[in-house]
Write a protein that holds these residues in place. Sequence first.
Motif, short mmCIF file in Angstrom:
data_model
loop_
_atom_site.label_atom_id
_atom_site.label_comp_id
_atom_site.label_asym_id
_atom_site.label_seq_id
_atom_site.Cartn_x
_atom_site.Cartn_y
_atom_site.Cartn_z
N LYS A 15 0.88 -1.43 0.04
CA LYS A 15 0.07 0.05 0.06
C LYS A 15 0.98 1.26 -0.04
N GLY A 18 -4.29 5.57 -1.21
CA GLY A 18 -5.58 5.10 -1.01
C GLY A 18 -5.92 4.09 -2.20
N GLU A 21 -6.23 0.39 -0.81
CA GLU A 21 -7.41 0.11 0.00
C GLU A 21 -8.82 -0.13 -1.05
N ARG A 310 0.67 12.14 2.03
CA ARG A 310 1.72 12.17 1.33
C ARG A 310 1.90 13.72 1.33
N LYS A 315 -1.51 17.64 -1.78
CA LYS A 315 -1.96 17.66 -0.51
C LYS A 315 -1.69 19.12 -0.05
N GLU A 367 7.48 9.62 7.80
CA GLU A 367 7.61 8.02 7.67
C GLU A 367 6.19 7.28 7.05
N TYR A 368 6.45 6.22 6.17
CA TYR A 368 5.14 5.73 6.33
C TYR A 368 5.21 4.63 7.43
N ASP A 369 3.87 5.13 8.26
CA ASP A 369 3.94 4.20 9.65
C ASP A 369 2.40 3.88 9.62
N TYR A 377 -5.26 8.78 14.22
CA TYR A 377 -6.70 8.90 13.61
C TYR A 377 -7.49 8.83 15.19
N LEU A 394 -9.10 9.46 1.42
CA LEU A 394 -9.74 8.66 2.28
C LEU A 394 -9.59 9.06 3.88
#
Length: 491
Positions: A15, A18, A21, A310, A315, A367-369, A377, A394
């Motif tokens: 992934k 979005g 998903e 991102r 964004k 980072e992508y975590d 969230y 999303l």
Amino acid sequence: MRIVQISTEFAPLAKAGGMGEVVVGLARELSLLGHKVDVIIPKYDFIDLKKLSQLKLEIADFKCVEKGQLYANAIWSALCEGCQLHLLEARHPAGYFYRGKIYGCDDDTQRFLYFCKAALEYLKLKGEEIDILHLHDWHSAACAILARDLFQLKIRSILLTLHNVEYQGKCATWDLDAIGLPGVKYLTENKLKDDDPANPKTLNLLKGGLVYADGINTVSKSYAKEILTPQMGFHLDKTLRKLKHKLTGILNGIDLQLWDPTQDPHLPVHFPPSFSIEEAYATKEKIRAHLGKTLGIDLAKRPWVGAITRLAFQKGPEFLEAAIERSAYWGVTFLLLGSAPNPKIQARFDALKKKYQGKPQIFLHFEYDEALAHQIYGALDFILIPSHFEPCGLTQLIGMHYGVVPIARATGGLKDTIFDCEDPSIPTPVRNGFLFSEPTFDAMDQTIQRALKVFREDKPRFQNLILAGLKTDYSWEKPTQEYLKLYNSLL
Ligand code: ADP
């Protein structure tokens, strides 16, 4: 129906955003309804194969030609999320899918063109009839061209879903020659010729997908309209206007198995199933206490505002920078989990991180975590999404499902899913967030201040916004029905 999706992402195994998903959410829901769904993705080196029980080698060796050379490939298959997942192992000397990441290599066009060709070689070997070949973005768009012009496959109809029109897969004629398609012919016939006048000799794979697919959809209705304009079409607006008759918009759902606040394995405590406001807030407090302990975030009573994104132009990274700088004035704790594909943008955020080192009310993590994303969230009051454009988005949906109120720019899918707290044209129970139209700092600043005023001075109203988000069904059930209707219309 027999549906084959070809994609470069499948969450959570592979992934980047979005799209992964969407592929899994739709595949699972279609399978539940009794349709036969196969998904083909590259076998990336980072995929955790332990997560795929009963993974088996389906085809040990089949060949794919690139630049006149034969290369070996294999297919691994497993039942995953209700559908049959096929991992295409490319035993290519360039190690196309051994890069530790999905995107961002200099040879991305070659990597994904090879993937498209090998995926179709595999479908040819299987020889089964396919009702719908469902493709996603430029990375698999070339499958539409290959399926119609090179392979004689029994495919009744092809759908291309546009998750983001900014990325188009621009390449040279010889990149197409490499996989056995006549590049110059596609350029002169204009079928794949890039619409940007600055690139008269460049091919555009996404354009090819648009031309060859029987149906096209974007991931929200507003974005389907916006991409017809020069401002948001990234030079493809003219082609899209010509093909408007086959373009629709279907809003994404979220995958409620990946995003289930009542049993999310990444959360230190779970939200209770009944999800009353009081219980939701008590749970948020506990998640914050956990983040305070593990990440050193300040726990003083302030609204928590954050973004999980991102840090690409789309964004609005400059708005996020401004928000970080202004967070002390607003009196909020600010959390940003993001990563920038562009080193210049990343450098700006790195500088901000340095500037705010030691300030526990600002947490910046690049980072992508996945696990941390879930926890953030769970902890936030507000999620800030100041996008220049947003095909669906999303993070506002996930946020609202976790009791977070979105503050966002009114564009694309954000506009279709967020209804402003003070918009008199929207019934009060449906209002769920805050929107600003103009892409300016002032507009964002005023809207954040408006949101904070409601948070601080009108609790019942704020709670109604949370409740509106919590009560909305963001599952894949409704979008899947719309996809089925679209599939049927294409057949
Ligand atoms: P995109 O344009 O990136 O696809 P979306 O809003 O459609 O944007 O989806 C973004 C998805 O990626 C969400 O599931 C979000 O939680 C996740 N995400 C974005 N950045 C990060 C990150 N740094 N770490 C973990 N998850 C992230």
